[in-house]
Each structure stands twice: as C-alpha cells, then as structure tokens.
Scaffold this active site. Structure first.
Site, short mmCIF file in Angstrom:
data_model
loop_
_atom_site.label_atom_id
_atom_site.label_comp_id
_atom_site.label_asym_id
_atom_site.label_seq_id
_atom_site.Cartn_x
_atom_site.Cartn_y
_atom_site.Cartn_z
N TYR A 151 0.95 -1.18 0.06
CA TYR A 151 0.03 0.08 -0.04
C TYR A 151 0.97 1.17 0.13
O TYR A 151 1.93 1.28 -0.86
CB TYR A 151 -1.10 0.02 1.23
CG TYR A 151 -2.17 0.89 0.82
CD1 TYR A 151 -2.98 0.50 -0.11
CD2 TYR A 151 -2.42 1.92 1.64
CE1 TYR A 151 -4.14 1.28 -0.45
CE2 TYR A 151 -3.58 2.84 1.46
CZ TYR A 151 -4.59 2.61 0.45
OH TYR A 151 -5.38 3.27 0.03
N ARG A 204 -9.64 11.24 -6.88
CA ARG A 204 -8.68 11.79 -6.01
C ARG A 204 -7.68 10.81 -5.42
O ARG A 204 -7.97 10.41 -4.22
CB ARG A 204 -9.12 12.83 -4.85
CG ARG A 204 -8.30 13.57 -4.15
CD ARG A 204 -8.91 14.14 -2.73
NE ARG A 204 -9.24 12.89 -2.09
CZ ARG A 204 -8.58 12.29 -1.22
NH1 ARG A 204 -7.38 12.55 -1.11
NH2 ARG A 204 -8.96 11.43 -0.56
N LYS A 222 -6.11 -1.69 -0.23
CA LYS A 222 -6.74 -1.71 1.01
C LYS A 222 -7.57 -2.87 1.47
O LYS A 222 -7.60 -3.41 2.61
CB LYS A 222 -8.13 -0.91 0.84
CG LYS A 222 -7.74 0.70 0.77
CD LYS A 222 -7.49 1.28 2.20
CE LYS A 222 -7.33 2.86 2.10
NZ LYS A 222 -6.85 3.24 3.56
N GLU A 293 -13.67 5.09 -1.24
CA GLU A 293 -12.22 5.23 -0.91
C GLU A 293 -11.62 6.22 -1.93
O GLU A 293 -12.02 6.16 -3.37
CB GLU A 293 -11.50 4.08 -1.25
CG GLU A 293 -9.92 4.17 -0.84
CD GLU A 293 -9.35 4.40 0.51
OE1 GLU A 293 -8.29 5.14 0.63
OE2 GLU A 293 -10.16 4.16 1.33
N ASP A 294 -10.90 7.36 -1.72
CA ASP A 294 -10.53 8.34 -2.63
C ASP A 294 -11.62 8.86 -3.74
O ASP A 294 -11.31 9.16 -4.87
CB ASP A 294 -9.45 7.81 -3.40
CG ASP A 294 -8.13 7.34 -2.65
OD1 ASP A 294 -8.08 7.69 -1.59
OD2 ASP A 294 -6.90 6.91 -2.95
N ASP A 317 -13.72 6.15 3.99
CA ASP A 317 -12.39 6.02 4.59
C ASP A 317 -11.55 7.15 4.91
O ASP A 317 -11.01 7.59 5.90
CB ASP A 317 -11.50 4.92 3.79
CG ASP A 317 -10.15 4.65 4.39
OD1 ASP A 317 -10.31 4.22 5.57
OD2 ASP A 317 -9.23 4.83 3.70
N ASP A 318 -11.68 8.03 3.71
CA ASP A 318 -10.69 9.35 3.97
C ASP A 318 -11.59 10.25 4.84
O ASP A 318 -10.83 11.05 5.53
CB ASP A 318 -10.91 9.97 2.59
CG ASP A 318 -10.31 9.22 1.47
OD1 ASP A 318 -9.08 9.08 1.56
OD2 ASP A 318 -10.99 8.85 0.50
N ASN A 463 -0.48 11.55 2.06
CA ASN A 463 0.21 10.41 1.67
C ASN A 463 0.23 10.69 -0.04
O ASN A 463 -0.46 11.60 -0.48
CB ASN A 463 -0.59 9.36 1.81
CG ASN A 463 -0.46 8.55 3.03
OD1 ASN A 463 0.57 8.32 3.73
ND2 ASN A 463 -1.57 8.11 3.69
#
Length: 616
Positions: A151, A204, A222, A293-294, A317-318, A463
C-alpha cells in the site's frame, strides 16, 4: 476423503451439499455457497495451534490445471499426496511436497532480488494472483516490511503506472458504457458471499489527483490490509472501480489507458449512476460493508450522507477512518503530555487542508470534544482550517461550499490568512497536515508554533511520503526534540543524539478500518455510526502503556496489527450491541465483557494456512 483432526463429515443441509468437519478444533460455520464452479468455503480456521495446516475445508469441482490456476485453491508445491490424487494433479506439480516455510523462503529470496519498490509491488501482485495463502502468510509475517510496498507509499506509483503494468483482472469495473447492465453484471462475480467492498471512482487518489481507471490498485491494496490486518477471508472481499471518465488529459490520451477516454461525469447524472450502482450491489450483496475510497472532496461527504443510513453498512475511509486515527493521535498525544482524554476540549487545532480528509478529521475531533462535554459551538471554535487560498475566514463567500466547510468558517479572523499568520493568532497546540503539499510545514512555521507550546503536536498526514508536510528529522530538529510527531506514510525514527529517540509515529488508517470491518462482518452490523469510530479511536489511543506514550510513542508497532484489530473490533462490537445494530449475536460471554468480545473477534479471523481441499 481424508480429514486430519476430523472424526466426521456431514452435509449442512444446504443446496450446495457443503461438507464440514467436526473435530476438537473445528466448529461449523455458515455455508458459503459460491457462484458457478468456484470452490466452497466450508469452515473457518479457529485453532490457535501453530500447525502447518489449518482446519479449513474447501470443496471444489475443479480438477487438474484449473485447481492450480485458482489462487484460492493453489498450493504450488504444497499439495498433499491425497490432494494430488483426488484433484488429478499428478505430474502437474513438482514431485516433492514442500511446506509453507520452504515456499516462503523461496519467495522472499526472489523478492529481495527485485531492483525497485515498484518491481517488488509487481512481484507480490503476481504472487497474490497465483496463491492467496502464500501471499497473505508472507504479508502477515512481514507486515512492517511489506505494507509500504503493498500500500502506501508504493501503491501511488503503481496507480500512476497501472496502464503500463496491468497483467490480470482482479476485482470489477463498472463503467458508463455498462450502465444498463449493472444489475446483471454483479452476477458475473463468482462469489455469492462478499463481506467487504472497497470502491473508488479514482477522482482523488492519495495526493496524486484524478487517476480514473488507473486507481484499481487502491481498493486491491486496502482489501489486502483487511485480510492481513484483521483476518477477513480473501475470497469474500471485492475491489471495485467506478469508471465515470477522468479529467486527467495526459492519462486519458495515453494509448495504453484502460479506462473510458472521456471527461469525468459530474452533477446529477453522476449521482444517478452511483444510485444505480448501489442498487445493483445491494441486490447481490445486501449485507456487504461498502467502503468509499479516494472520492473527490466535492462528492465524498454528499455520497456518505446519501447512503450511510440505508439499512446497510457504508463508510468513507478518507473522512471517517482518517478522522478516527486523528482522534486517536490527539488522545494519545494528550497522554504523552500527562493530560487526560477529557482535556481534548482545550486543544487548539490548526488544520492545513480543507478537503474531505481535512474536514473529516476536524469533524471527528470536534465530535470527540463534544463527547467530553464541549458544546458544538465551543468545539468548532477551537479549529482554524486553511485551504489553498488560506484561512477559511470572514468575508469569504461560501454559499456553494459544503456544509462542513461552512461549519468551520471563522468569523473572527480575515479570510485568506497564511499558515504562519494563523499560527501567530491562534497559538495552536496541534497542527494537522492534510493538504497533500509536501514541505508545507516550513522551519518558520514550526518554530513559530514552538514559541507558544513546549511540546508541539504535529501530524503530517498526507500520503504518499513525498506529499508529507514535513519529515520527522525536520520536526525534531526545529523543536529541539520536543515535538510529538506522526505522519501518514512510514518514516524511520530519529536519533536525537542525547540518548533520546524522536519517534516517527505512523497515523495511518490501517489501525482503524480493518478492525471495523472485522466487527461489521462478524456481527453483521447494519450501520456504521460515528460512535463506533470514536470507540475505536479511544481504544487505539489507550493500547500502549504510559511509560511508552510519555516518550512520544503513540501507537503499537504496526506489526501487531492483528492484535490491534481485535481490540478495535471489540470496541466497535460493544457499541453495535449497545445501539442495537448487531444482526448476528455473539456468544453470551462476549456480550457481557469487552475482553471476551476481543477474544471472540480474534478467534473469528481467517488464518493464512493451507486447509484441506475436498473433491466434489
């Protein structure tokens, strides 16, 4: 049929004629009938014995090369004599049987010969493609070493180059061209039982921007953390990309790009596509946990609120996992300074980053303040949030902004103040970095903060590592070793030269979401609530003893992730029971004791060991 440690095999009474073994270390589990000719997962490993084989039994219709080509069944050189006979594998694998230890030695020697981190990523991906058990055994046993490869930070480069390194399909792609077929497409996936889905639209990816269809490695990565870190069954996880186009022109025009070569869909039409996709997913897998996610900041909060209370578990998650680990970091930093968790209400927080992650973090910390007795107004007054234009301050027109951005707008300071100006005015105790801008926390900024607080708390959470707002070496140098530091990506600890160590804590979501997923799966939790994330944060922050925390060490080593995930799952599980959201009741003793709940969660983890394959 031969079953080691098994006295009896019998059918569970389901249409798929599943077989389960009953022995001293085996308990029957719910039948997992699989679609088509895929294997059947019959029972789960629950033995704590360190043995080469688990008590898991797999029933399959496959024979010959189709067994070897199935990563859930393949054992490579590890097939037993009986399995070679029953599955018609004689002559198809080398004659000498080897155990996991020998296979791991061979794989790791080859891994070490890879020239770059991306080469290592691809090597491990190919291993996952051919042998699930071997891949996850290696990942579990070498988690601290391999997690940065599987990851962050290497997954960022792997996404950028996905179109060039693509080898084999893993997961599902739902594109705009497929829109009329979503409700039939879901049945193309061979597994009837899916516990966790990680989905992205690639808008993103980390701090790398819009990567469109190239983002598939994000949900794959993930889910590998769910399996290795919390013992979810790998065949019951599903990575998904929603391809609604990309605004990355360079990628879109590349001849090898694998996604739709069109601009990104937006607005109401985008929401309609998401609604149709969600409806199709719930048709096939009504109980699966869905992790967003993202997704870009302009849609992330809206999608979370749209789906999170619709009788099935959903989280972002973000927003929520990042918020959870940030709250845990603040709680642990309070302990490091000799304060109590209730003192969170007095923390003054400057956050550089007003996207979904930054706002999610601030909202989670504000809720933690409220849980400790602060009013919503007083909690929000402790925050100073900046975007690329500076402080969200007085005079800015935020009519079209999200409610979260409006909620944290300052009315007492002018709009657009720079970071160092805000620090002079606010005198923060905590500085958060969720900007995606590497090096944003300069020496002047940090030293200005250090003037007002002896032990500044600085979390550079962006990150990958190249996007980190500052490095631990910089932070400890500029504060004479007095800072409490954490980052989103892994960094080495710093030798301060006076016998002390400057700890580079990794405030990574991996401490929170695997345990949450385990609890949701084991208890069939119907809705993921803010209280569950807060309970997880409290537990994460309190795992280490006081003597370690006072040195600036905030979290246990990530190599202990399975134990941490059991603790997090226990905390989440107790909240689910209290809120009446558990649809599958645990044993009575687990309902009455947190410690017993943690034990129950630990026993429920899938263990990467070779089970017994039964020919159907």
């Amino acid at each position: 049929m031969h079953f080691r440690n098994a006295r009896k095999a019998f059918a569970l009474g389901c249409k798929s004629s599943c077989i389960t073994a009953i022995g001293p270390n085996i308990l029957p589990s719910r039948c997992n009938s699989h679609f088509g000719n895929k294997h059947l997962l019959i029972s789960r490993q629950i033995s704590s014995e360190e043995d080469e084989r688990s008590d898991e039994i797999l029933q399959t219709k496959h024979r010959r090369l189709s067994v070897i080509h199935d990563p859930a069944l393949n054992r490579g050189s590890g097939f037993s004599v009986d399995e070679r006979e029953r599955l018609l594998l004689r002559g198809l694998v080398p004659p000498r049987r080897q155990g996991l230890d020998q296979q791991i030695e061979r794989v790791m020697k080859t891994y070490e010969r890879q020239k770059s981190d991306l080469d290592k990523f691809q090597f491990l991906s190919l291993l996952m493609d051919r042998n699930n058990v071997l891949f996850y055994r290696i990942l579990v046993d070498n988690f601290e070493k391999l997690a940065p490869i599987v990851y962050t930070p290497v997954v960022g480069e792997a996404c950028q180059k996905f179109h060039a390194i693509y080898r084999r399909t893993r997961g599902m792609y739902f594109s705009l061209d497929d829109r009329p077929h979503f409700r039939t497409m879901v049945f193309n996936w061979p597994e009837d039982d899916v516990d966790v889905i990680v989905v992205t639209d690639g808008s993103r990816v980390l701090a790398l921007g819009d990567l469109g269809c190239n983002s598939m490695n994000i949900p794959i990565g993930k889910l590998s953390l769910y399996v290795s870190g919390a013992g979810l069954t790998p065949t019951r996880t599903l990575p998904i990309v929603l391809d609604v186009g990309t605004d990355n022109e360079e990628l879109r025009d590349h001849p090898l790009y694998l996604g739709l070569p069109r601009s990104r869909l937006r607005g109401e039409k985008y929401i309609e596509v998401l609604d149709e996709w969600m409806s199709a997913i719930r048709l096939r897998w009504p109980n699966a946990l869905i992790q967003f996610e993202d997704f870009s900041s302009d849609v992330a909060e809206m999608l979370l609120e749209r789906y999170r209370y619709k009788d099935a578990p959903v989280f972002n998650d973000d927003i929520q996992s990042t918020g959870c680990i940030a709250v845990a970091s603040v709680f642990a930093a309070l302990r490091a300074r000799g304060l109590s968790l209730s003192d969170i209400t007095r923390e003054v927080i400057v956050c550089a980053g007003a996207g979904s992650a930054g706002l999610g973090v601030c909202d989670a910390i504000a809720k933690a303040m409220e849980a400790e007795g602060a009013s919503p107004e007083n909690a929000q007054s402790q925050f100073f949030i900046l975007d690329e234009r500076g402080l969200l301050g007085s005079g800015r027109d935020m009519t079209n902004d999200s409610t979260a951005r409006q909620r944290f707008q300052r009315r007492d300071l002018p709009d657009g103040m720079s970071l160092i100006e805000v620090i002079r005015a606010a005198k923060p105790t905590v500085l958060l970095g969720l900007s995606g801008v590497g090096g944003l926390f300069t020496e002047d900024v940090v030293k200005e903060m250090h003037k007002h607080v002896h032990r500044p708390v600085v979390f550079a959470m962006s990150n990958p590592s190249s996007a980190s707002e500052c490095t631990p070496e910089q932070m400890f140098s500029w504060t004479k070793g007095n800072a409490i530091y954490a980052s989103g990506s892994p960094f080495e600890n710093v030798d301060l030269g006076d016998g002390r160590i400057g700890y580079s804590n990794q405030a990574n979501n991996v401490y929170s979401f695997p345990g949450l997923g385990l609890a949701v799966t084991v208890l069939r939790i119907s809705c993921v609530t803010d209280e569950m994330f807060l309970a997880a944060a409290r537990r994460i922050a309190q795992i280490l003893p006081d003597e370690d925390v006072k040195k600036g060490l905030l979290f246990p080593r990530v190599g202990k992730l399975r134990e941490i995930s059991a603790e997090v799952a226990g905390a989440v599980g107790m909240v689910a029971l209290e809120q009446g959201l558990a649809r599958k009741m645990p044993p009575k003793e687990a309902m009455q004791s947190f410690e017993e709940m943690v034990e129950y969660m630990g026993r429920s983890m899938w263990e990467p060991k070779y089970g017994h394959i039964v020919a159907d």
